[in-house]
Design an enzyme around this catalytic site. Structure first.
Site, PDB file in Angstrom:
ATOM      1  N   CYS A   8       0.853  -1.187   0.000  1.00 49.22           N
ATOM      2  CA  CYS A   8       0.000   0.000   0.000  1.00 49.22           C
ATOM      3  C   CYS A   8       0.888   1.236   0.000  1.00 49.22           C
ATOM      4  O   CYS A   8       2.112   1.143   0.099  1.00 49.22           O
ATOM      5  CB  CYS A   8      -0.945   0.012   1.211  1.00 49.22           C
ATOM      6  N   CYS A 363      -5.147   2.264  13.477  1.00 44.06           N
ATOM      7  CA  CYS A 363      -4.165   2.117  12.398  1.00 44.06           C
ATOM      8  C   CYS A 363      -4.583   2.951  11.193  1.00 44.06           C
ATOM      9  O   CYS A 363      -5.729   2.862  10.738  1.00 44.06           O
ATOM     10  CB  CYS A 363      -4.053   0.650  12.008  1.00 44.06           C
ATOM     11  N   ASP A 407      -8.331  26.199 -28.484  1.00 42.21           N
ATOM     12  CA  ASP A 407      -7.794  26.648 -29.768  1.00 42.21           C
ATOM     13  C   ASP A 407      -8.783  26.183 -30.842  1.00 42.21           C
ATOM     14  O   ASP A 407      -9.509  25.217 -30.639  1.00 42.21           O
ATOM     15  CB  ASP A 407      -6.421  26.011 -29.994  1.00 42.21           C
ATOM     16  N   THR A 409      -8.138  25.777 -34.659  1.00 44.28           N
ATOM     17  CA  THR A 409      -7.622  24.915 -35.723  1.00 44.28           C
ATOM     18  C   THR A 409      -6.975  23.657 -35.153  1.00 44.28           C
ATOM     19  O   THR A 409      -6.037  23.724 -34.366  1.00 44.28           O
ATOM     20  CB  THR A 409      -6.592  25.677 -36.575  1.00 44.28           C
ATOM     21  N   ASP A 606      -3.353  22.108 -29.643  1.00 48.21           N
ATOM     22  CA  ASP A 606      -2.652  21.027 -30.317  1.00 48.21           C
ATOM     23  C   ASP A 606      -1.256  20.800 -29.770  1.00 48.21           C
ATOM     24  O   ASP A 606      -0.547  19.919 -30.222  1.00 48.21           O
ATOM     25  CB  ASP A 606      -2.598  21.258 -31.836  1.00 48.21           C
TER      26      ASP A 606
END
Length: 734
Positions: A8, A363, A407, A409, A606
């Protein structure tokens, strides 16, 4: 180094704390998911690699592989990424912890059986079982205490078990040790499931490849041995062994391992293909473009590994909290054990028993595990669905955004302009205008030039020869065609270099209002406009749906573009999105900074032209995750290049954070309940261990529930799964 035995997230903290105390060791990074350790050892250090391995083994963890560059000081220097862990075929009963549980179970069963026949000596038999079972945990507790982690769960359990023996509760002490061992085993099994996703990714690339020599001979080689420019044969049914380019043949390829797109895509000579893709029906010869360590899947695996090793803010907070929480609980237990007998004359044995039970209940395992387990599941399911997220910090932040800048394009649009209309002025017809424009553009690599040339070829028009081709950046392309000095440029440049009459201006305005970008063909010597070519970069098919989903989730969307205002307005109107046009990269950056003053902002682009804005936003999201720049620039990449995946990404983040909150609340509530019942004497050691083990198991199972996440059709999650099409290579902005 490759580590074994981490069950863990708290194991990570134990190892990091121990290494931090070793001289000349720095930059310690332990990745729980990939079971790897990276560190820097100072040159000339007296500490050796063997010393580090010995310390790790002393903590109860294994070291199965270590890599370093040799040097006189034996200093550790990371030479290359440690290879992805091999798939382990061991069943739980074949593991070290599994054998320990089976041995303890046999010992416990024997103790119960013998106690039936020799009841007077039953306590001694159970005491022997406790000693045999607790020794490994006690040894680990001592090692952890000496290395800087005195308040470990092993310490709490060992103290409780030995304390129970001291007060004559040997049977319960044996049960505590046995149940704790089962809990450790369950955590190990759950950790294995969490790691399965990344191992499955690594196994997608085939182990062997068919290498072709210069004479056409074939031989089977290891895929990892392939080098750039090697030629490989990919037969029907084979997986592509490396990223490369087809040099002979055509076929359909199933690219779902990389893009998630289930429909095979046609591929022919000159096309680039990904390692791990499945060749469906044709025989291909492929020239290798990237080595095994650098192919698309390897890069994705490496990024996922990095992501899972980085900690979310919530995880860091809980880790800090647990450092104070555990000692505080031990102090409270000491108070409960001593105050009632000293102040009220209560029975020492009763309150010692209750104090020990409180130690076990308190715990922090379930609490510490609550965040990393959910984050790991969120990252895994995201990767499986083509949402590549670079770490818990990014995953946590994405769900908090309330404004997204897109964006245009290549993001909201396909990035592939197409000719929509050709207009001729004077004596020439449309075909002649298209032929002349294509001739002028024949030497250009601009997306608009490619679109004009492609359209001319598609309609079967012969393209004249051009000479003396030049370009004026951002304005026009020039060439001599058939004795005429021609240019193809923007309307703004054409207005300066030629004579635009009322008829031409009106035609340009009408085309731009329809969302077109207009290229003007004109004679530079006569300053005469010959014709117009209208091109439009069509919105992605899912763009409108993606914007609508974000709006339903309470997120504002804004389109940022360098295109003209009329084109931007036409596209924005069709998508139902706010817009800003005629922007330079610096303008986009400034707008993102303005938005950040009032909102948590994500930028979607992009990853090439929008790098400044992507880096400045609270979260940068790259469309076209198959490109190097896109993946490296942003905090997340959408491998399938669908706008709807932005909404899926936000929904996944929100679902992950909701899961974390559920885990934390459940762990604290359960422990609070049993703390009260323990102090009141209602529950004892058995229930204490079951409460801790049960809470850890439930928190883990709840985190694994995220693996069923499907998408984001509604604000509440559980969207229909919209798995996008393969992404195109991003084109230049116009």
């Amino acid at each position: 180094m490759r580590l074994d035995g981490m069950d863990c997230a708290s194991c990570v903290g134990k190892i990091e704390a121990a290494l931090a105390r070793i001289r000349d060791v720095s930059d310690v990074r332990v990745n729980f998911t990939t079971e790897t350790l990276e560190l820097t050892l100072a040159a000339g250090s007296i500490t050796r690699v063997g010393d580090i391995e010995k310390m790790i083994k002393g903590l109860g963890f294994g070291v199965s592989d270590a890599r370093q560059l040799s040097s006189p000081s034996d200093a550790v220097v990371e030479a290359e990424p440690v290879p992805a862990p091999a798939m382990r075929d061991q069943r739980w009963w074949q593991t070290r912890k599994g054998r320990h549980v089976l041995g303890l179970g046999l010992l416990m069963g024997s103790a119960y059986a013998i106690a039936q026949f020799i009841p007077l000596h039953a306590e001694w038999i159970f005491a022997a079982a406790v000693v045999a079972g607790v020794i490994p945990f006690a040894r680990k507790a001592v090692a952890l205490a000496m290395s800087g982690s005195p308040f470990s769960i092993e310490t709490l359990m060992s103290v409780a078990a030995i304390g129970a023996l001291v007060i004559g509760e040997a049977e319960e002490a044996a049960a505590v040790v046995f149940l704790f061992a089962i809990g450790e085993l369950l955590e190990s099994v759950a950790a294995g499931r969490a790691r399965a996703g990344i191992k499955a990714l690594a196994s997608l690339v085939p182990k062997t490849a068919v290498l072709l020599d210069a004479n056409g001979g074939q031989r089977s080689v290891a895929a990892t041995s392939l080098r750039v420019n090697d030629l490989v044969l990919v037969r029907p049914g084979d997986r592509v062994p490396a990223d490369g380019q087809i040099v002979h043949g055509n076929s359909s390829l199933d690219e779902s391992p990389v893009t998630g797109e289930s429909m095979p895509r046609a591929r022919a000579k000159g096309d680039s293909i990904f390692a791990g893709s499945i060749n469906v029906d044709g025989v291909l010869q492929v020239r290798v473009e990237k080595t095994a360590a650098d192919n698309t899947i390897s890069r994705i695996v490496h990024l996922v590994e990095q992501a899972q090793s980085s900690k979310a803010p919530t995880a860091r907070f809980i880790e800090k909290f647990s450092r104070y929480y555990t000692p505080a609980v031990m102090l409270i237990a000491a108070v409960i054990i001593t105050i009632p007998p000293l102040a009220m004359g209560a029975d020492w044995s009763t309150w010692l028993y209750r104090g020990l039970a409180l130690l076990l209940i308190a715990c922090p395992c379930a609490l510490v595990l609550s965040t990393p387990a959910a984050i790991a599941s969120g990252l895994a399911v995201g990767t499986r669905r083509g949402l590549l997220i670079k770490g818990g910090n990014a995953l946590e932040t994405i769900g908090k955004v309330n404004a997204i800048a897109f964006d245009k394009t290549g993001t909201l649009t396909e990035g592939k302009p197409r000719v929509t209309e050709v207009l001729a002025f004077g004596k020439r017809d449309e075909h002649k205008i298209l032929a002349l424009a294509a001739a002028v553009e024949s030497g250009s690599n601009h997306p608009l030039a490619k679109a004009i040339l492609g359209h001319a070829e598609a309609v079967g028009i012969a393209i004249p020869q051009a000479s003396d081709a030049t370009a004026t950046a951002g304005k026009a392309v020039h060439a001599r065609v058939g004795g005429l000095r021609l240019a193809v440029g923007s309307p703004i440049h054409a207005a300066q270099a030629a004579t635009l009459g009322a008829l031409e201006r009106k035609a340009i305005e009408k085309l731009e209002e329809g969302g077109n970008t207009v290229a003007v063909l004109f004679n530079e010597q006569a300053r005469e406009v010959l014709g117009l070519v209208a091109l439009r970069d069509e919105p992605r098919r899912d763009a409108r749906e993606g914007v609508a989903q974000l709006k339903a989730m309470g997120i504002r969307s804004v389109m940022l573009t360098g295109d003209n205002r009329r084109t931007a307005q036409a596209i924005a109107k069709g998508l139902g999105i706010e817009w800003k046009a005629e922007l330079l990269p610096q303008d986009k950056l400034n707008l993102v900074n303005e938005m950040k003053q009032t909102s948590k902002v994500a930028m979607v682009g992009d990853g090439i032209n929008d790098a400044p804005a992507l880096a400045t936003a609270d979260v940068g999201i790259a469309m076209g995750g198959g490109t190097d720049v896109a993946i490296e620039t942003a905090d997340a990449a959408l491998l399938k290049s669908r706008v709807t995946d932005v909404a899926h990404l936000v929904a996944l983040s929100r679902a992950t954070m909701a899961n974390i909150h559920q885990n934390v609340v459940f762990a604290l509530a359960l422990k609070s309940l049993f703390l009260v019942t323990t102090v009141l004497g209602i529950t004892g050691l058995w229930i204490a261990v079951l409460a801790d083990t049960g809470a850890t198991a439930i928190v883990t199972l709840n985190a694994l529930r995220l693996l069923r996440f499907k998408g984001a059709e509604s604000v509440d999650g559980d969207l229909a799964e919209g798995l996008p099409a393969r992404l195109p290579v991003p084109a230049e902005s116009h």
